[in-house]
Write a protein that holds these residues in place. Structure first.
Motif, short mmCIF file in Angstrom:
data_model
loop_
_atom_site.label_atom_id
_atom_site.label_comp_id
_atom_site.label_asym_id
_atom_site.label_seq_id
_atom_site.Cartn_x
_atom_site.Cartn_y
_atom_site.Cartn_z
N LYS A 1 8.50 3.14 -8.34
CA LYS A 1 8.25 4.37 -9.10
C LYS A 1 9.53 4.87 -9.78
CE LYS A 1 5.89 8.03 -10.41
NZ LYS A 1 4.83 7.96 -11.42
N ARG A 2 10.67 4.75 -9.09
CA ARG A 2 11.93 5.22 -9.70
C ARG A 2 12.29 4.39 -10.93
NH1 ARG A 2 15.50 9.30 -6.88
NH2 ARG A 2 14.16 9.89 -5.16
N LEU A 3 11.97 3.08 -10.86
CA LEU A 3 12.33 2.22 -11.98
C LEU A 3 11.25 2.21 -13.06
CD1 LEU A 3 14.01 -0.62 -9.96
CD2 LEU A 3 15.11 0.79 -11.67
N LEU A 4 10.04 2.56 -12.69
CA LEU A 4 8.93 2.60 -13.66
C LEU A 4 8.22 3.95 -13.54
CD1 LEU A 4 7.46 -0.94 -12.78
CD2 LEU A 4 8.85 -0.41 -14.79
N PRO A 5 8.89 5.02 -13.97
CA PRO A 5 8.33 6.36 -13.70
C PRO A 5 7.00 6.65 -14.40
CG PRO A 5 10.41 6.49 -14.94
CD PRO A 5 10.22 5.05 -14.57
N ASP A 6 6.65 5.87 -15.42
CA ASP A 6 5.37 6.13 -16.08
C ASP A 6 4.24 5.28 -15.49
OD1 ASP A 6 6.32 3.75 -17.05
OD2 ASP A 6 5.54 4.05 -19.07
N ARG A 7 4.48 4.64 -14.37
CA ARG A 7 3.45 3.86 -13.70
C ARG A 7 2.89 4.66 -12.52
NH1 ARG A 7 5.07 -0.76 -16.50
NH2 ARG A 7 6.46 0.78 -17.41
N TYR A 8 1.64 4.40 -12.18
CA TYR A 8 1.03 4.98 -10.98
C TYR A 8 1.30 4.02 -9.82
CZ TYR A 8 -1.53 7.98 -14.22
OH TYR A 8 -1.85 8.89 -15.19
N VAL A 9 1.95 4.54 -8.79
CA VAL A 9 2.33 3.68 -7.67
C VAL A 9 1.74 4.26 -6.38
CG1 VAL A 9 4.27 2.67 -6.41
CG2 VAL A 9 4.49 3.13 -8.86
N PHE A 10 1.03 3.42 -5.66
CA PHE A 10 0.47 3.90 -4.39
C PHE A 10 0.71 2.89 -3.27
CE2 PHE A 10 -2.94 1.23 -5.96
CZ PHE A 10 -3.54 0.70 -4.82
N THR A 11 0.81 3.40 -2.05
CA THR A 11 0.85 2.54 -0.88
C THR A 11 -0.48 2.67 -0.16
OG1 THR A 11 1.62 4.17 0.74
CG2 THR A 11 3.31 3.06 -0.57
N TYR A 12 -0.84 1.64 0.55
CA TYR A 12 -2.07 1.63 1.33
C TYR A 12 -1.66 1.17 2.72
CZ TYR A 12 -7.03 0.75 2.32
OH TYR A 12 -8.30 0.78 2.85
N GLN A 13 -1.71 2.07 3.69
CA GLN A 13 -1.11 1.77 5.00
C GLN A 13 -2.03 2.16 6.15
OE1 GLN A 13 2.59 4.11 3.48
NE2 GLN A 13 3.33 2.83 5.14
N GLY A 14 -1.98 1.39 7.20
CA GLY A 14 -2.73 1.73 8.40
C GLY A 14 -1.90 2.60 9.34
N ASP A 15 -2.48 2.93 10.51
CA ASP A 15 -1.78 3.84 11.41
C ASP A 15 -0.59 3.18 12.10
OD1 ASP A 15 -3.36 2.45 13.47
OD2 ASP A 15 -4.97 3.81 12.91
N GLY A 16 -0.69 1.88 12.39
CA GLY A 16 0.46 1.19 12.98
C GLY A 16 1.59 1.12 11.97
N ASP A 17 1.24 0.78 10.75
CA ASP A 17 2.20 0.62 9.66
C ASP A 17 2.89 1.95 9.34
OD1 ASP A 17 2.55 -1.58 7.21
OD2 ASP A 17 2.81 0.48 6.55
N LEU A 18 2.09 2.98 9.11
CA LEU A 18 2.63 4.26 8.64
C LEU A 18 3.19 5.13 9.76
CD1 LEU A 18 1.30 6.60 5.94
CD2 LEU A 18 1.40 7.51 8.25
N ALA A 19 2.52 5.10 10.93
CA ALA A 19 2.87 6.07 11.97
C ALA A 19 3.70 5.49 13.11
CB ALA A 19 1.60 6.70 12.55
N ALA A 20 3.90 4.14 13.13
CA ALA A 20 4.75 3.56 14.17
C ALA A 20 5.96 2.90 13.53
CB ALA A 20 3.96 2.55 15.01
N ILE A 21 5.79 1.67 13.09
CA ILE A 21 6.96 0.90 12.62
C ILE A 21 7.54 1.46 11.33
CG2 ILE A 21 5.66 -0.88 11.37
CD1 ILE A 21 7.59 -2.94 12.67
#
Lengths: 250, 366, 74
Positions: free
Chosen positions: A86-106
């Motif tokens: 997003k910082r390098l391509l500010p006019d792009r839509y950037v999203f992450t898709y993460q599970g609970d282990g991915d986002l809330a643990a590691i």
């Protein structure tokens, strides 16, 4: 009378989805959320401007099903990748898709810091309280008493600590602009989640900060229930700990 | 011939890297402070390239995040880099393994300090194994350049980007605390424009810049569940590494034509050894020096050739003897290979090296 | 008041027989078939086609995007 005619079409699979059959278990919430993300991209006409960051876990193959450019991150690191894209391509839509282990643990550090910097990205957080891909182990969001492969007698707070409400925590950060908790177990819930996704994608061009959408989800094979039983169990047990609705909207 | 845009400056090695990064059209630097390399990010923050070239400079929350930011940026075909020192490099190994498998070009700088553990902030070369033997999991290689001067810190920043993009492979600049901290004269290169998006799409069609209508989606990943496919990915990487080994070996020699004894050393240690060679020559001992510039690919053939004509080799490192293994493999028993090293952040002195040469090698041959 | 008539088409090869569309349908139009598709799933089909009003609840909740919905006013 021929009803089945393109003139009478009210719902069809969005062309932003690929033709591949998804690898998810029957009734898995991932499929619905994938579909909603693809529909939002389709309706906003941003297929050429969207870059998705796939996680590790069941949704690692998200890139096979939504027909956009993707990067697949190491476990938990999706917000770091998204930050740079997003910082390098500010006019792009950037999203992450993460599970609970991915986002809330590691990936706790990467998630909190991306949100705290107010990266203009969308974070989609699938919370089903379990590690699906690796065979149903305990997640940070596993409910107290909930049985998993690594908490066979049920999660015990003295041993494992409390279920982590990451979304509440992220809503506290100054960098987030929109934090909401939704689900996809009913027609009404699906519509609300889609609306939330659309708003989040729109936010990412307004330089308001990070949008976080938690989708409280089911993992019927991990929970060892039918898809319908899982939905009912989720409403009864997950919703009291992870209540539906907007936590922040500014 | 110097162009008008070149500049001669007196600066630290770390500062030279920052200057060179901006000048070679780097798109993004992502880092985390750690001694003895913090001047790289500090210099960038001072120079504010986002106002001139548009380069993004971001202080991340950890080395883990930094290297993954590099992954994200490199996946978009952008020139991305990070820098760290030994303990931070340990944290980056996960990301480097993913980057190597996903074949993303990027530049990583390691200004080594003494370890293991938190160790010391003084210079060391004990990350040789980590750098050239893998470091993270799986079969992969980093193109590894070892600068021995502030000038090379600047030059290798450009060269590392060039090699990284040529082979779609991470390139590592393996420096040490001496080269990072010392000040020398450096000729800074002229400014190059950053690549435009059109240029990236044309040159690097794999980049995730957004799927244009009628084009296939681009996917950057290191995942390949089927073992047959994963073996194919590995064989492709190995074929690439053979190309790198064939084309990119770089080294420098001093007094090797008539050398009876050969010293092999890299980075700042090579400069210490240069002094030892001069002392030896003054005393009539025919000693030569080979300085590997690329640690991967390694100048094995050159070492074998030069060592084979002489009577023995001394490897000198600021470690317990890591590059020593590669020297021994190159020499393959043809002549004795001895080692001298200092550990834990101590820099060997020229007279210590000369002494080691005499006691360990020459004495044996008397 | 205009009457509405709907119809759904299930991509039976993509369907995994998860039953969520059957549960979601307010008019009890759908059932799981006795027949299995190539992957062995008992796919969903319109067992009471006359009752379909084309509300698309089934399609919205379908995790495999395998339902297409049509509707006409009669």
């Amino acid at each position: 009378m021929n009803i089945i005619d393109s003139a009478n079409l009210v719902y069809r699979k969005t062309p932003v989805m690929t033709d591949l059959t998804m690898h998810y278990c029957p009734g898995c919430s991932h499929g619905v959320v994938h579909k909603l993300v693809a529909e939002v991209i389709d309706e906003m006409d941003i297929q050429d401007k969207t870059i998705g960051i796939a996680p590790v876990g069941c949704a690692v193959f998200a890139y096979k099903y939504i027909d956009i450019d993707w990067q697949q991150a190491a476990h938990g690191r999706a917000p770091a990748l998204a930050t740079a894209v997003k910082r390098l391509l500010p006019d792009r839509y950037v999203f992450t898709y993460q599970g609970d282990g991915d986002l809330a643990a590691i990936g706790t550090a990467e998630t909190i810091h991306a949100c705290n910097r107010g990266e203009n990205i969308v974070i989609i957080f699938i919370n089903n309280g379990i590690y699906g891909m690796t065979g149903g182990q305990m997640a940070p969001t596993t409910l107290d008493g909930m049985k998993t492969a690594t908490s066979p007698s049920g999660r015990s707070v003295p041993l494992n600590g409390y279920p982590l409400d990451m979304t509440k925590l992220l809503a506290e950060l100054d960098g987030t602009c929109y934090v909401t908790r939704q689900s996809v177990h009913s027609l009404g819930a699906v519509r609300k989640t889609k609306k939330a996704l659309r708003k989040a994608f729109e936010n990412s061009m307004l330089e308001k900060g990070t949008s976080v959408i938690e989708v409280v989800s089911t993992c019927n094979s991990g929970w060892k229930m039918t898809p319908d039983e899982s939905n009912k169990w989720m409403v009864e047990n997950m919703f009291p700990k992870y209540p539906m609705g907007d936590l922040k909207d500014r | 011939m110097r162009t008008e845009q070149e500049e001669i400056r007196l600066m630290k090695g770390n500062e030279a890297i920052a200057e060179a990064a901006i000048r070679c059209g780097c798109d993004g630097y992502f880092g985390y402070p750690i001694t003895p390399q913090s001047e790289i990010m500090e210099t960038l923050m001072d120079l504010r390239p986002w106002e001139s070239t548009g380069m993004v400079v971001l202080q991340a929350e950890s080395e883990t995040a930094s290297i993954n930011m590099v992954y994200g940026a490199a996946g978009c075909g952008k020139k991305a880099m990070t820098s760290s020192s030994s303990p931070g490099m340990s944290l980056m190994q996960e990301g480097l393994s993913y980057i190597a498998c996903a074949e993303l070009p990027c530049v990583v700088v390691n200004v080594m300090r003494g370890g293991p553990g938190l160790g010391t902030i003084q210079p060391s070369q004990a990350d040789y194994y980590q750098s050239v033997k893998g470091g993270g999991h799986g079969d992969y290689k980093l193109i590894t350049l070892a600068p021995a001067s502030v000038q090379e810190m600047a030059d290798f920043t450009m060269l590392a980007f060039e090699l990284a993009f040529k082979y779609r492979n991470p390139a590592l600049i393996l420096a040490d605390g001496i080269i990072g901290q010392m000040m020398e004269k450096v000729v800074l290169p002229p400014y190059q424009a950053r690549m435009t998006e059109e240029e990236i799409r044309r040159k690097y069609p794999w980049a995730t810049l957004g799927k244009l209508r009628g084009q296939k989606q681009n996917i950057i990943t290191s995942l390949c569940l089927l073992p047959e496919e994963m073996e194919a990915v590995n064989l492709h990487l190995q074929a690439k590494y053979r190309q790198v080994e064939q084309n990119e070996v770089r080294y420098e020699t001093l007094h090797c034509d008539d050398a009876e004894y050969l010293i092999v050393a890299f980075g700042s240690t090579a400069r210490v050894c240069q002094k030892a060679v001069e002392t030896a020559r003054e005393q009539g001992i025919k000693v030569g020096l080979l300085r590997p510039i690329t640690l991967y690919p390694y100048p094995s053939e050159a070492i074998a050739r030069i060592a084979g004509r002489g009577r023995g080799v001394l490897t000198v490192e600021m470690s317990a003897g890591q590059m020593l293994d590669d020297v021994r493999l190159a020499v393959n028993g043809a002549v004795p290979v001895e080692f001298f090293g200092r550990l834990g952040g101590i820099v060997p002195a020229p007279d210590e090296v000369f002494e080691a040469l005499k006691t360990k090698l020459i004495k044996e041959n008397v | 008041m205009a009457k509405v008539k709907g119809a759904v088409v299930v991509d039976t090869e993509q369907c995994k027989g998860c039953d969520l569309c059957v549960v979601a349908c307010p008019s009890d139009v759908l059932s799981l078939s006795k027949e299995a598709n190539a992957k062995g799933y008992n796919y969903s089909f319109m067992s009471s086609p006359d009752d379909c009003v084309g509300c698309a609840a089934c399609a919205y909740v379908c995790p495999d995007a395998c339902i297409t919905v049509y509707k006409v006013k009669i």
